[in-house]
Design an enzyme around this catalytic site. Structure first.
Site, PDB file in Angstrom:
ATOM      1  N   GLU A   1     -12.481  -2.320  12.366  1.00 26.27           N
ATOM      2  CA  GLU A   1     -12.513  -1.544  11.124  1.00 26.27           C
ATOM      3  C   GLU A   1     -13.629  -1.995  10.185  1.00 26.27           C
ATOM      4  OE1 GLU A   1      -8.829  -1.853   8.967  1.00 26.27           O
ATOM      5  OE2 GLU A   1      -9.597  -0.763   7.227  1.00 26.27           O
TER       6      GLU A   1
ATOM      7  N   ASP B   1      -8.256  -8.969   4.152  1.00 26.74           N
ATOM      8  CA  ASP B   1      -7.972  -7.864   5.060  1.00 26.74           C
ATOM      9  C   ASP B   1      -8.969  -7.777   6.203  1.00 26.74           C
ATOM     10  OD1 ASP B   1      -6.992  -5.634   6.208  1.00 26.74           O
ATOM     11  OD2 ASP B   1      -7.368  -4.281   4.548  1.00 26.74           O
TER      12      ASP B   1
ATOM     13  N   GLU C   1       0.822  -1.206   0.000  1.00 26.44           N
ATOM     14  CA  GLU C   1       0.000   0.000   0.000  1.00 26.44           C
ATOM     15  C   GLU C   1       0.860   1.261   0.000  1.00 26.44           C
ATOM     16  OE1 GLU C   1      -2.645  -0.673   3.400  1.00 26.44           O
ATOM     17  OE2 GLU C   1      -4.046  -1.677   2.054  1.00 26.44           O
TER      18      GLU C   1
HETATM   19  C1  BDP Z   1      -6.110  -2.173   6.243  1.00 29.57           C
HETATM   20  C2  BDP Z   1      -6.403  -0.786   6.706  1.00 29.57           C
HETATM   21  C3  BDP Z   1      -5.241   0.148   6.514  1.00 29.57           C
HETATM   22  C4  BDP Z   1      -3.975  -0.479   7.061  1.00 29.57           C
HETATM   23  C5  BDP Z   1      -3.755  -1.826   6.405  1.00 29.57           C
HETATM   24  C6  BDP Z   1      -2.581  -2.578   6.984  1.00 29.57           C
HETATM   25  O1  BDP Z   1      -7.514  -0.307   5.998  1.00 29.57           O
HETATM   26  O2  BDP Z   1      -5.564   1.355   7.163  1.00 29.57           O
HETATM   27  O3  BDP Z   1      -2.885   0.345   6.863  1.00 29.57           O
HETATM   28  O4  BDP Z   1      -4.866  -2.643   6.631  1.00 29.57           O
HETATM   29  O5  BDP Z   1      -2.820  -3.558   7.666  1.00 29.57           O
HETATM   30  O6  BDP Z   1      -7.039  -3.005   6.884  1.00 29.57           O
HETATM   31  O7  BDP Z   1      -1.428  -2.226   6.743  1.00 29.57           O
END
Ligand code: BDP
Length: 713
Positions: A404, A376, A302
């Protein structure tokens, strides 16, 4: 030298506001019938107080006993005659040296609790090989008292099955908490290192009480600033508060820090100057924080920098950091949550593709930290295919405690059953019985270095977690990190007794609500294997229509693939073949529409709307029924909770009631919006008795929440 503590009991404690601050460590006076069985207890307390952990132990014991047993001062003399409590190690309490042999096998953190006779008197003994073991044992004893358990004949031994039991705070240095729903970060960086908020001590107490022994202070989406001398001083101040409680501080370093704060032209992990920089940085960290835990790293994920920016592998990156930390005993927790920007493949397959080939290539002090599922933290995911696929590498579990994707702070969702489901899943890596729990605790492959991480749900809200019931998720995480084979229901019962009441008329309905709450949220949000259907960015509320934008795998349509024919992501051999990443018996089970468990049907298959389900209904009808079932469960929780009025203190009762109202409204919204949207594909009527959504899909699409909390920045 021993400190002998003779407690004189104060008058009954003043009524305290039940605002949730005390978590499960409330220590309110026990009800009279329960108290009766402890009438001889605690007249004498032997608890040395020479070291930090010993003082923490003694203070907790005094606090707990005074609160729970609170007696009229006139009774003190009688109490002092009987029922000693003796806590310590053979080294700190000579009377305990007779137990030396019994302590074998309990390791550095284990303990035993035994009701016995010492010097001719009845005594309850908490003995361990280390001060921290004695602290854990003391918390366990207090838990038994809080629950009103009999102490007679007590003889229990406990030792953690997992070594690194750590919270991951996704907290930024400006106190913003990514995916946090409990207010801003409890780390008041600006006032550190001088001001040590008493809350830090209470945080350490709460964690130690459930066996958590580490905390990563800053977000995985990190800033290089966290490694500057100024912030290391601040982290060191926190470490000094946590040390007596057996909690080590770790940090998330930014992979490109050698460039950003080191002035180097590159962060290439094979560049000698870069390696030197990390070694020097590690030396500096350990000068400041001698018991520093290690690094938690999000790299090449990401948009975060990482070794692949230089054509190097995850192992190259992890091993460079591991080499810097190794001389000090530190570890690297290298996250497997990766999916590449270029990769057009099914996102569920990418972590496996990137990591499995590197099995055996990681240094000894590296743990690869794997999320419970391959996408996720969705409401429900099948276990991550990496579990079982990297036998030579210790794999650490990463659970999300903050909700989340499960309704933020207002939805009552107890995550214990979800953690349990994943941990008990059978990977078949070494034949039947190769559960995820056995991979995480190292027993399957004989790893000594083991770990479990939980993304914290903690903030400055008075109740810490954003809601009273979310405290249970922090609690169950700690207990399952200690023992991944533990039962979610037993833990829920312990928690409910400590948090609300020992009265079974409260405990049993509360536990029942909790135990069904995870299935309920799955039903009203993403039934039968649907996933990733939430609002864009902030992830609040339903968004099954989300499409377009920078990448396909950040949309909902990518995951549900609804069309006129049916719905679901084909990950079988006819589709992305993600099933092939599992061991053959699992691949076979998940890969066929006839054998895949119903809860994962649409995770692995694109299924026709008229497909006949085991219930006899068509898939479409079943979907609609499931959404409604989820909403009904929430209505049921409201009724149950309303019935507890007067049995739970008014302050907490009220907030939970209001939150359950929010949950019902939002569950209904998820159900209505999802049905309205999917009906545009299925073109089928709702089954008899199912109310049509009150609005058309355009209405639901039009709802905007620009300030929903916790969004990534
Ligand atoms: C996702 C979240 C994000 C996190 C990412 C992570 O939306 O904010 O940075 O995981 O685990 O669930 O790095």
């Amino acid at each position: 030298m021993l400190v002998l503590l003779l407690l004189s009991w104060g008058a009954a404690l003043p009524a305290m506001a039940e605002d949730g601050y005390d978590l499960w460590l409330r220590y309110r006076p026990l009800p009279a019938p329960v108290l009766k069985q402890y009438r001889d207890l605690g007249g004498q307390v032997v608890a040395p107080a020479q070291t930090g952990p010993q003082r923490a132990t003694r203070d907790e014991l005094v606090r707990g006993l005074a609160g729970l047993l609170g007696r009229e001062p006139g009774q003190a003399a009688r109490v002092q005659r009987n029922g000693a409590i003796v806590v310590g190690t053979p080294a700190s309490v000579p009377q305990l040296s007779a137990l030396q042999g019994d302590l074998e096998g309990l390791g550095e953190e284990g303990y035993l609790i035994r009701s016995t006779r010492l010097d001719g008197r009845a005594a309850t003994v908490v003995a361990a090989n280390s001060d921290i073991g004695a602290l854990y044992g003391t918390f366990h004893l207090l838990r038994l008292l809080q629950a009103g358990e009999p102490l007679a004949g007590l003889d229990l031994r406990e030792a953690p099955k997992v070594k690194v039991r750590v919270l991951n705070h996704w907290d930024n240095l400006d106190r913003y908490v990514e995916r946090g729903y409990a207010g801003e970060s409890i780390w008041d960086w600006h006032k550190l290192p001088d001001w040590l908020d008493p809350r830090y001590t209470d945080y350490a107490r709460a964690n130690a009480s459930i066996g958590i022994n580490g905390t990563v202070l800053n977000n995985v989406n990190t800033s290089a600033q966290a490694l500057t001398p100024m912030y290391l001083e601040k982290a060191a101040a926190l470490a000094s508060v946590f040390r007596p409680y057996g909690i080590k501080v770790s940090l998330s370093p930014r992979f490109s820090a050698p460039i950003e704060i080191g002035g180097l032209p590159t962060a290439d992990p094979l560049d000698p100057a870069v390696r030197r920089w990390w070694k020097d940085k590690a030396d500096e960290i350990y000068r400041t924080i001698p018991d520093f835990g290690g690094f938690l790293v999000k790299a090449n994920s990401e948009g975060q920098p990482g070794p692949q920016d230089y054509g190097r592998s995850h192992a190259d990156g992890a091993n460079m950091l591991a080499e810097a930390l190794a001389p000090h005993g530190g570890i690297v927790m290298w996250r497997a949550f990766v999916y590449s920007h270029e990769e057009p493949d099914d996102r569920a397959k990418q972590a496996y593709t990137e990591f499995a080939p590197h099995d055996g290539a990681f240094a000894d002090n590296v743990l690869v930290q794997v999320k419970n599922g391959a996408i996720d933290f969705q409401p429900r995911e099948p276990f991550h295919p990496l579990f079982g696929a990297m036998p030579k590498t210790p794999l650490m579990m990463e659970f999300q405690i903050t909700k989340e994707y499960l309704g933020f702070a207002t939805h009552l969702v107890y995550l214990g059953p979800m953690y349990e489901e994943v941990l008990r899943a059978d990977t078949h890596a070494r034949g039947p019985g190769s559960t995820v729990a056995k991979i995480v605790d190292g027993s399957l492959e004989g790893h000594a270095l083991t770990g479990m991480a939980g993304v914290a749900n903690i903030g400055v809200d008075r109740n810490w977690s954003g809601s009273h019931f979310d405290q249970a998720n922090w609690y169950v995480f700690g207990r399952m990190a200690w023992d991944p084979h533990a039962s979610a229901e037993t833990i829920a019962r312990d928690w409910a007794r400590m948090t609300f009441s020992t009265d079974p008329a409260v405990v049993e309905p509360v536990v029942a609500m909790m135990m069904g709450s995870h299935q309920a949220v799955v039903d009203y949000m993403t039934p039968m294997g649907l996933h990733h259907l939430m609002g864009r960015g902030h992830h609040y509320g339903p968004g099954p229509w989300v499409e377009g934008g920078p990448r396909a795998d950040w949309t909902s349509v990518y995951y549900h693939r609804a069309d006129a024919r049916g719905i679901g992501f084909d990950r079988s051999a006819t589709g992305s073949n993600a099933v092939a990443q599992y061991a053959p018996p699992v691949a076979e089970q998940f890969g066929s529409i006839d054998t895949v468990p119903e809860e994962f049907l649409l995770w692995f298959h694109h299924v026709p709307w008229d497909h006949r389900m085991p219930s006899g209904r068509s898939l479409w009808d079943e979907l609609v029924v499931r959404y409604g079932r989820g909403v009904d469960y929430v209505r049921g929780m409201r009724r149950t909770w309303a019935g507890l009025e007067g049995k739970v203190d008014p302050e907490r009762h009220h907030q939970v009631s209001v939150f359950l109202g929010v949950q019902e409204k939002e569950a209904q919204w998820w159900r209505d919006a999802s049905i309205a949207y999917f009906q545009t594909f299925s073109q089928r009527p709702l089954p008899a008795g199912e109310a049509p959504p009150p609005h058309d899909v355009e209405y639901y699409k039009s709802l905007q929440f620009p300030f929903a909390p916790g969004d990534g920045k």
